[in-house]
Design a protein around this motif. Structure first.
Motif, PDB file in Angstrom:
ATOM      1  N   ILE A  16      -8.922  -3.441   1.474  1.00 45.31           N
ATOM      2  CA  ILE A  16     -10.159  -4.508   1.450  1.00 45.31           C
ATOM      3  C   ILE A  16      -9.573  -5.827   1.728  1.00 45.31           C
ATOM      4  O   ILE A  16      -9.959  -6.430   2.521  1.00 45.31           O
ATOM      5  CB  ILE A  16     -11.269  -4.506   0.588  1.00 45.31           C
ATOM      6  N   LEU A  17      -8.429  -5.860   0.978  1.00 47.56           N
ATOM      7  CA  LEU A  17      -7.859  -7.414   0.936  1.00 47.56           C
ATOM      8  C   LEU A  17      -7.192  -7.650   2.448  1.00 47.56           C
ATOM      9  O   LEU A  17      -7.062  -8.572   3.147  1.00 47.56           O
ATOM     10  CB  LEU A  17      -6.681  -7.543   0.193  1.00 47.56           C
ATOM     11  N   ASP A  69      -5.989   4.406  -7.094  1.00 46.81           N
ATOM     12  CA  ASP A  69      -7.227   3.386  -7.450  1.00 46.81           C
ATOM     13  C   ASP A  69      -7.280   2.192  -7.062  1.00 46.81           C
ATOM     14  O   ASP A  69      -8.025   1.446  -6.679  1.00 46.81           O
ATOM     15  CB  ASP A  69      -7.508   3.685  -8.892  1.00 46.81           C
ATOM     16  N   GLN A  70      -5.960   1.763  -6.870  1.00 45.90           N
ATOM     17  CA  GLN A  70      -5.704   0.398  -6.472  1.00 45.90           C
ATOM     18  C   GLN A  70      -5.443   0.237  -4.777  1.00 45.90           C
ATOM     19  O   GLN A  70      -5.518  -0.963  -4.349  1.00 45.90           O
ATOM     20  CB  GLN A  70      -4.334  -0.029  -7.232  1.00 45.90           C
ATOM     21  N   GLN A 121      -0.988   5.568  -7.382  1.00 47.20           N
ATOM     22  CA  GLN A 121      -1.847   4.734  -8.111  1.00 47.20           C
ATOM     23  C   GLN A 121      -3.068   4.450  -6.972  1.00 47.20           C
ATOM     24  O   GLN A 121      -3.055   3.500  -6.444  1.00 47.20           O
ATOM     25  CB  GLN A 121      -1.181   3.143  -8.410  1.00 47.20           C
ATOM     26  N   VAL A 171      -7.642   1.050  -2.631  1.00 47.38           N
ATOM     27  CA  VAL A 171      -8.898   0.653  -1.958  1.00 47.38           C
ATOM     28  C   VAL A 171      -8.890  -0.770  -1.859  1.00 47.38           C
ATOM     29  O   VAL A 171      -9.236  -1.731  -1.057  1.00 47.38           O
ATOM     30  CB  VAL A 171     -10.110   1.262  -2.736  1.00 47.38           C
ATOM     31  N   THR A 172      -8.622  -1.531  -3.215  1.00 46.82           N
ATOM     32  CA  THR A 172      -8.728  -2.806  -3.210  1.00 46.82           C
ATOM     33  C   THR A 172      -7.592  -3.509  -2.208  1.00 46.82           C
ATOM     34  O   THR A 172      -8.017  -4.558  -1.392  1.00 46.82           O
ATOM     35  CB  THR A 172      -8.293  -3.368  -4.642  1.00 46.82           C
ATOM     36  N   GLY A 173      -6.578  -2.889  -1.973  1.00 47.87           N
ATOM     37  CA  GLY A 173      -5.529  -3.553  -1.130  1.00 47.87           C
ATOM     38  C   GLY A 173      -5.815  -3.462   0.338  1.00 47.87           C
ATOM     39  O   GLY A 173      -5.784  -4.208   1.109  1.00 47.87           O
ATOM     40  N   GLN A 192       0.914  -1.151   0.106  1.00 44.96           N
ATOM     41  CA  GLN A 192       0.014   0.040  -0.140  1.00 44.96           C
ATOM     42  C   GLN A 192       1.033   1.256   0.037  1.00 44.96           C
ATOM     43  O   GLN A 192       0.494   2.296  -0.606  1.00 44.96           O
ATOM     44  CB  GLN A 192      -0.950  -0.082   1.038  1.00 44.96           C
TER      45      GLN A 192
END
Length: 160
Positions: free
Chosen positions: A70-71, A63-64, A61, A66-68, A53
């Motif tokens: 959540i993971l 936009d990526q 970056q 949020v996915t990180g 992160q």
């Protein structure tokens, strides 16, 4: 010249004497070790995910991220649930093994000869032995699990 004894050689006979109370729960011990392995793996994954992160932040970056996150939250939930399960397993192993040991101690106390019974009240003797049994649980059940946990954590972190 006198020969030095290792601390392990002095502890092993006592450990061997009480291991029979834990032996029926070896499957639970194995599950507890598996839980330790999963916790160490998820701890390592959390460290890696946090580092990733920060790298995404530096690379702008966004936009990526949020996915990180959540993971990362999913891995934290898995880690906490496995830690909780491992603690429950360790407690179950301890309670079962100490229950067996206390039953043996109680049977031996109830079978004491009359002269011994007259010297010490059975309740006092049972209370003293109960405290000793709790200490045995710490040495026989908890210590090996914590040693494996710390060694495994150390090895995984060194490997990183």
């Amino acid at each position: 010249m006198s020969e030095q004894k290792s601390p392990f050689s002095e502890i092993w006979p006592t450990y061997k004497r009480f291991i029979r109370f834990v032996r029926p729960d070896m499957r639970l011990v194995g599950l507890s070790y598996l839980a330790i392995l999963i916790v160490v793996a998820t701890n390592t994954m959390m460290i890696w995910l946090i580092g990733k992160q920060f790298n995404l932040l530096q690379a702008e970056q966004y936009d990526q991220i949020v996915t990180g996150i959540i993971l990362f939250a999913v891995v934290v939930l898995i880690n906490l649930s496995i830690q909780f399960s491992g603690e429950l397993l360790t407690s179950a192993i301890g309670l079962k093994s100490i229950g067996r040991l206390r039953n043996v101690v109680l049977d031996n106390i109830l079978q004491l000869s009359f002269p011994v019974v007259g010297q010490v009240q059975k309740g006092d003797l049972l209370a003293r032995l109960s405290n000793d049994v709790d200490r045995v649980k710490t040495s026989i059940v908890d210590a090996p699990i914590y040693v494996v946990s710390h060694i495994l954590t150390f090895l995984v972190y060194i490997a990183m």
